[in-house]
Write a protein that holds these residues in place. Structure first.
Motif, PDB file in Angstrom:
ATOM      1  N   GLN A  46     -12.478 -20.208 -24.599  1.00  0.00           N
ATOM      2  CA  GLN A  46     -13.793 -19.613 -24.394  1.00  0.00           C
ATOM      3  C   GLN A  46     -14.532 -20.390 -23.313  1.00  0.00           C
ATOM      4  OE1 GLN A  46     -15.781 -18.637 -27.948  1.00  0.00           O
ATOM      5  NE2 GLN A  46     -17.693 -18.119 -26.959  1.00  0.00           N
ATOM      6  N   ILE A  47     -15.191 -19.636 -22.441  1.00  0.00           N
ATOM      7  CA  ILE A  47     -15.996 -20.235 -21.385  1.00  0.00           C
ATOM      8  C   ILE A  47     -17.162 -19.297 -21.101  1.00  0.00           C
ATOM      9  CG2 ILE A  47     -14.605 -19.217 -19.525  1.00  0.00           C
ATOM     10  CD1 ILE A  47     -15.102 -21.885 -18.010  1.00  0.00           C
ATOM     11  N   VAL A  48     -18.322 -19.849 -20.865  1.00  0.00           N
ATOM     12  CA  VAL A  48     -19.582 -19.130 -20.634  1.00  0.00           C
ATOM     13  C   VAL A  48     -19.758 -17.937 -21.571  1.00  0.00           C
ATOM     14  CG1 VAL A  48     -19.955 -19.893 -18.260  1.00  0.00           C
ATOM     15  CG2 VAL A  48     -18.646 -17.827 -18.654  1.00  0.00           C
ATOM     16  N   GLY A  49     -19.386 -18.131 -22.835  1.00  0.00           N
ATOM     17  CA  GLY A  49     -19.561 -17.080 -23.824  1.00  0.00           C
ATOM     18  C   GLY A  49     -18.514 -15.987 -23.794  1.00  0.00           C
ATOM     19  N   GLN A  50     -17.513 -16.114 -22.959  1.00  0.00           N
ATOM     20  CA  GLN A  50     -16.434 -15.126 -22.878  1.00  0.00           C
ATOM     21  C   GLN A  50     -15.157 -15.703 -23.465  1.00  0.00           C
ATOM     22  OE1 GLN A  50     -17.226 -13.501 -18.600  1.00  0.00           O
ATOM     23  NE2 GLN A  50     -15.358 -12.587 -19.380  1.00  0.00           N
ATOM     24  N   ARG A  51     -14.498 -14.939 -24.294  1.00  0.00           N
ATOM     25  CA  ARG A  51     -13.206 -15.344 -24.834  1.00  0.00           C
ATOM     26  C   ARG A  51     -12.128 -14.735 -23.948  1.00  0.00           C
ATOM     27  NH1 ARG A  51     -11.072 -14.770 -31.009  1.00  0.00           N
ATOM     28  NH2 ARG A  51      -8.886 -14.881 -30.481  1.00  0.00           N
ATOM     29  N   ILE A  52     -11.278 -15.592 -23.390  1.00  0.00           N
ATOM     30  CA  ILE A  52     -10.263 -15.147 -22.430  1.00  0.00           C
ATOM     31  C   ILE A  52      -8.878 -15.423 -23.002  1.00  0.00           C
ATOM     32  CG2 ILE A  52      -9.332 -15.479 -20.115  1.00  0.00           C
ATOM     33  CD1 ILE A  52     -12.176 -16.220 -19.262  1.00  0.00           C
ATOM     34  N   GLN A  53      -8.026 -14.412 -22.989  1.00  0.00           N
ATOM     35  CA  GLN A  53      -6.665 -14.501 -23.493  1.00  0.00           C
ATOM     36  C   GLN A  53      -5.720 -14.774 -22.322  1.00  0.00           C
ATOM     37  OE1 GLN A  53      -6.003 -14.132 -26.799  1.00  0.00           O
ATOM     38  NE2 GLN A  53      -3.818 -14.481 -26.557  1.00  0.00           N
ATOM     39  N   VAL A  54      -4.930 -15.843 -22.423  1.00  0.00           N
ATOM     40  CA  VAL A  54      -3.970 -16.156 -21.365  1.00  0.00           C
ATOM     41  C   VAL A  54      -2.537 -16.138 -21.871  1.00  0.00           C
ATOM     42  CG1 VAL A  54      -5.543 -17.448 -19.891  1.00  0.00           C
ATOM     43  CG2 VAL A  54      -4.328 -18.632 -21.709  1.00  0.00           C
ATOM     44  N   GLY A  55      -2.331 -16.014 -23.169  1.00  0.00           N
ATOM     45  CA  GLY A  55      -0.985 -15.923 -23.722  1.00  0.00           C
ATOM     46  C   GLY A  55      -0.550 -17.199 -24.402  1.00  0.00           C
ATOM     47  N   ARG A  56       0.323 -17.031 -25.384  1.00  0.00           N
ATOM     48  CA  ARG A  56       0.793 -18.180 -26.159  1.00  0.00           C
ATOM     49  C   ARG A  56       1.666 -19.124 -25.348  1.00  0.00           C
ATOM     50  NH1 ARG A  56       2.314 -16.185 -32.228  1.00  0.00           N
ATOM     51  NH2 ARG A  56       0.166 -16.011 -32.944  1.00  0.00           N
ATOM     52  N   ILE A  57       2.184 -18.651 -24.242  1.00  0.00           N
ATOM     53  CA  ILE A  57       3.002 -19.526 -23.394  1.00  0.00           C
ATOM     54  C   ILE A  57       2.184 -20.697 -22.848  1.00  0.00           C
ATOM     55  CG2 ILE A  57       2.627 -18.295 -21.220  1.00  0.00           C
ATOM     56  CD1 ILE A  57       5.683 -18.696 -20.757  1.00  0.00           C
ATOM     57  N   HIS A  58       0.864 -20.526 -22.789  1.00  0.00           N
ATOM     58  CA  HIS A  58      -0.025 -21.581 -22.294  1.00  0.00           C
ATOM     59  C   HIS A  58      -0.709 -22.342 -23.431  1.00  0.00           C
ATOM     60  CE1 HIS A  58       0.471 -20.129 -18.243  1.00  0.00           C
ATOM     61  NE2 HIS A  58       0.225 -18.912 -18.669  1.00  0.00           N
ATOM     62  N   ALA A  59      -0.269 -22.162 -24.672  1.00  0.00           N
ATOM     63  CA  ALA A  59      -0.903 -22.810 -25.822  1.00  0.00           C
ATOM     64  C   ALA A  59      -0.914 -24.323 -25.660  1.00  0.00           C
ATOM     65  CB  ALA A  59      -0.175 -22.424 -27.104  1.00  0.00           C
ATOM     66  N   ARG A  60      -2.072 -24.921 -25.986  1.00  0.00           N
ATOM     67  CA  ARG A  60      -2.311 -26.372 -25.960  1.00  0.00           C
ATOM     68  C   ARG A  60      -2.267 -26.989 -24.565  1.00  0.00           C
ATOM     69  NH1 ARG A  60      -5.126 -26.218 -30.048  1.00  0.00           N
ATOM     70  NH2 ARG A  60      -4.111 -25.783 -31.998  1.00  0.00           N
ATOM     71  N   LYS A  61      -2.253 -26.181 -23.527  1.00  0.00           N
ATOM     72  CA  LYS A  61      -2.305 -26.700 -22.164  1.00  0.00           C
ATOM     73  C   LYS A  61      -3.752 -26.846 -21.725  1.00  0.00           C
ATOM     74  CE  LYS A  61       1.942 -24.760 -20.248  1.00  0.00           C
ATOM     75  NZ  LYS A  61       2.460 -23.894 -19.193  1.00  0.00           N
ATOM     76  N   ILE A  62      -3.982 -27.748 -20.792  1.00  0.00           N
ATOM     77  CA  ILE A  62      -5.299 -27.873 -20.168  1.00  0.00           C
ATOM     78  C   ILE A  62      -5.254 -27.094 -18.863  1.00  0.00           C
ATOM     79  CG2 ILE A  62      -6.974 -29.436 -19.143  1.00  0.00           C
ATOM     80  CD1 ILE A  62      -6.068 -31.559 -21.088  1.00  0.00           C
TER      81      ILE A  62
END
Length: 137
Positions: A46-62
């Motif tokens: 979540q950023i600036v009040g928006q929840r953004i989905q990028v996929g589980r392949i990026h889980a726990r990444k910065i």
């Protein structure tokens, strides 16, 4: 009803020594702002009040996220992942993130129990304990 009179020492208590008037408020950035976000185990952040989905392949990444007036751009080590239209006007309050500490202890009674079990079974502790730790954690 009678009005209470203030105590004479009260006026002396509320004055502060060495006080200066406040300066102008800090200016908000005019251009795009790049921040960091940690992706949840489900593949979103979540950023600036928006929840953004990028996929589980990026889980726990910065990820590095660039917030512009109209778009949010997401990069992983310089590689573009997504460009999302910005739907909110909230300001960014967190720039850098810190990973939460692991909830499970890596040492203590449990690892001592594992070590004792491996010794009793006659396993080499160097490879056996590492293999068991990978299975458990």
């Amino acid at each position: 009803m009678d009005q209470a009179t203030p105590h004479p020492a009260h006026a002396e208590c509320v004055t502060l020594r060495g006080v200066r008037p406040a300066g102008p408020p800090p200016a908000s950035p005019t251009g795009p702002v790049t921040v960091q976000r940690v992706v949840s185990s489900r593949g979103h952040f979540q950023i600036v009040g928006q929840r953004i989905q990028v996929g589980r392949i990026h889980a726990r990444k910065i990820l590095e996220v660039t917030v512009d007036d109209t778009h949010i751009t997401i990069h992983d080590n310089g590689e573009l992942i997504r460009i999302v239209p910005r739907t909110t006007t909230q300001e960014i309050t967190r720039i850098a993130v810190r990973r939460a500490p692991c909830s499970r202890p890596r040492s203590g009674v449990f690892s001592e129990l594992c070590t004792n079990l491996l010794r009793a079974a006659g396993h080499d502790l160097g490879t056996g304990l590492a293999r068991l730790a990978r299975l458990i954690y």
